[in-house]
Design an enzyme around this catalytic site. Sequence first.
Site, short mmCIF file in Angstrom:
data_model
loop_
_atom_site.label_atom_id
_atom_site.label_comp_id
_atom_site.label_asym_id
_atom_site.label_seq_id
_atom_site.Cartn_x
_atom_site.Cartn_y
_atom_site.Cartn_z
N GLY A 223 -50.96 89.03 5.02
CA GLY A 223 -50.61 89.66 6.23
C GLY A 223 -49.21 90.13 6.18
O GLY A 223 -48.26 89.40 5.65
N GLY A 226 -44.03 87.86 9.56
CA GLY A 226 -43.89 87.29 10.73
C GLY A 226 -45.00 87.21 11.52
O GLY A 226 -44.88 87.29 12.76
N GLY A 228 -47.24 84.79 11.68
CA GLY A 228 -47.62 83.62 11.76
C GLY A 228 -48.30 82.93 10.71
O GLY A 228 -49.23 82.11 10.88
N GLU A 446 -32.48 115.14 18.26
CA GLU A 446 -33.26 114.55 18.93
C GLU A 446 -34.00 115.32 19.89
O GLU A 446 -35.40 114.93 19.98
CB GLU A 446 -32.59 113.50 19.84
CG GLU A 446 -31.98 112.36 18.44
CD GLU A 446 -32.73 111.71 17.63
OE1 GLU A 446 -34.19 111.44 17.83
OE2 GLU A 446 -32.33 111.43 16.48
P1 ADP Z 1 -45.10 84.41 8.46
O1 ADP Z 1 -45.12 83.41 7.66
O2 ADP Z 1 -46.30 85.16 8.56
O3 ADP Z 1 -44.12 85.65 7.80
P2 ADP Z 1 -44.24 82.97 10.52
O4 ADP Z 1 -45.50 82.00 10.57
O5 ADP Z 1 -43.09 82.22 9.71
O6 ADP Z 1 -44.53 84.13 9.69
O7 ADP Z 1 -43.70 83.33 11.88
C1 ADP Z 1 -42.50 83.40 11.97
C2 ADP Z 1 -42.35 82.83 13.43
O8 ADP Z 1 -42.95 83.73 14.61
C3 ADP Z 1 -43.23 81.69 14.06
O9 ADP Z 1 -42.46 80.29 13.81
C4 ADP Z 1 -43.49 81.65 15.55
O10 ADP Z 1 -42.55 81.19 16.24
C5 ADP Z 1 -43.80 83.17 15.63
N1 ADP Z 1 -45.01 83.65 15.61
C6 ADP Z 1 -45.46 84.64 14.70
N2 ADP Z 1 -46.85 84.60 14.98
C7 ADP Z 1 -47.13 84.07 15.96
C8 ADP Z 1 -48.26 83.61 16.67
N3 ADP Z 1 -49.81 84.32 16.18
N4 ADP Z 1 -48.34 82.92 17.63
C9 ADP Z 1 -47.32 82.39 18.09
N5 ADP Z 1 -46.16 82.55 17.42
C10 ADP Z 1 -46.04 83.16 16.41
ZN ZN Z 2 -34.59 112.78 13.25
#
Ligand code: ADP
Ligand code: ZN
Length: 626
Positions: A223, A226, A228, A446
């Site tokens: 995925g 960020g 999760g 813009e």
């Molecule tokens: P990835 O590994 O997919 O890049 P992470 O698990 O490191 O993302 O997510 C980064 C942070 O974002 C997590 O530590 C959490 O705080 C927040 N986060 C991301 N998705 C969620 C979710 N579905 N629910 C709660 N927190 C989330």
């Molecule tokens: Zn533009």
Amino acid sequence: MTSSKNTEENPKETQNQTPFVKQNKFWIIILIIVTLFIWSYYFTGLNYTEISYTKFKSELQKDNVEEVTLKGLEVTGSLKSPSNIRITKDNQIQFRDFITHVPSFGDEKLLTLLNEKDVTVNTEPKPDNSFAYTLIAFLPLLLIAGLIFFQYKRSQGQGGGIFSIGKNQAKLYSRSEEATKFDDVAGAESAKTELQEIVSFLKNPEDIFQIGGEVPKGLMLVGPPGTGKTLLARAVAGEADVPFFSITGSDFMEMFVGVGAKRVRNLFADAKNEAPCIIFIDELDAIGRRRGAGLGGGHDEREQTLNQLLSELDGFESKENVIVMTATNRPDVLDPALSRPGRFDRQVTVDLPSKKDREHILQIYAQNKNLDEDVKLEEIARGTPGFSGADLRNLLNEATLLVARNNKQAISYQEIEQARDKILMGLERHGLALTEDEKRLIAYHEAGHAIVGNILPHADPIHKVSIIPRTMAMGATQQFPEQERYIYKREYMQERLAIMLGGRSAETLIFNTATSGAGNDLQEATKLARKMVLEWGMSEEFEHMAPAGGQGEVFLGEELAQKKEYSEKTNQLVDEAVESILKQAYSRAYNILNEHRDALKALAEILVEEEEISGEKVDEIVGQKS
Ligand code: ADP
Ligand code: ZN
Ligand code: MG
């Protein structure tokens, strides 16, 4: 565009090395002082003057020796009256206590002479202080050894240093009370369902074996960044209450070839000892890229590491109760061997959160924050399409910081808006001194986007238009969809292209010029148009056809070396199709602006004054002027 800052939580472990190191320093200093002390005691502390044997003999002849102590070949003693020895031409020292050495072949006459001169003779056993001497001789060595040992200890703790090469660098999260649970992850329901199976297996492996079931050894979370993935993997360990070895793909990479492979081996060996447990290899793409791809041949170290990983995955049985999980946001670049049956054959997709999920995520992170009463999380969720969980968390954090800066008590929409702008468009560049002309150009550019976006029927509503210069853009027109879309129609795409080219159209229409500010618009538009032609069959020339064969994006190097799946002739036709789509979009934008020239001018002039106006205001202006 959304920028996601990786705000990964640090593992709760004892990385705190400072007191230990300080203590070490203390001991090292003590050791040095003691060494120096002993040293000076033995070599200078007794205040004997070292004299030549001849000098000693002559003093003896002169009857000036009072007493001597014989220890092996060493002779110490004192004179009756002080004598002098010459050091330099006109410098000499006086001494009374002396030390000298009998020649190694001995001096038979010495004792006789001592007797003759009536000198008091003391003798001491020969191996005088050999222990102390040995100690002294070896102290420097000990000191060095000690230093190396401390350095080693330290490097072990910090995961660096020459001694830790090849060691398993995975952090072991053991069962802690504050373990991450599924409840800490909002949304991602389908992923959780899938992962629940793994949890049940880790908890009661027998149940599954009894019914003859087989459990996947490897599972891959896929995925965007960020969303999760890392969090979910930790939650699996937390739910199953088993040890969790976590390592990032890039941790395997070292300067030396073969180290990564060794680390993989050690990691799996360590994990087997802790079974049942989870191995989690984050950011797999760092080592798992397709082998033999890229320019300039393969990367030896990476390929060796990957080969080792593959063979470790093959090498253990599902009975061993070790589950290997991994995560990546680039499944497209992974080596196909990784997803073969028996390896990471189960893929779990973690998507960007839907509006409902965003609201949930916001709920989690708003818990310990002070929000104004009229702030609705649902409203924020609506205004943050495309934001990942990490972005949302970041949004609330930024808003909290702004509350402090604005001297307020609680987060209001104002802070949310500011925080979102910062995430979407970067920091404001306050120091930037734009000329009046430049400002006007940006304003018209813009305004061009905004007017086209306002007029076209399928376009997303305009949220706001800004010409405040920021790190990522000199100006911006923000549009947010009214509802989430999962599928896009050709009409929508065509209108999007027209809006993207609206900025350039305005520059040409009003100033009969073109600016560098449109560069990014043009790149994005070209990319989108190419996709329409190559992947979605949305051009007249290639209707119902996807010449790219759905290959998606490929990483650099491979893209260059990639063999096109279509002929040179087709390639030319593709370029022509892209060009014609872009031309149509441009003239559409140009015509709209030409038709609504008054609205364009009015909007641009207000922008020059106010720098930022809302979507409603744009509606108003367009409504009045046409
Ligand atoms: P990835 O590994 O997919 O890049 P992470 O698990 O490191 O993302 O997510 C980064 C942070 O974002 C997590 O530590 C959490 O705080 C927040 N986060 C991301 N998705 C969620 C979710 N579905 N629910 C709660 N927190 C989330
Ligand atoms: Zn533009
Ligand atoms: Mg991650």
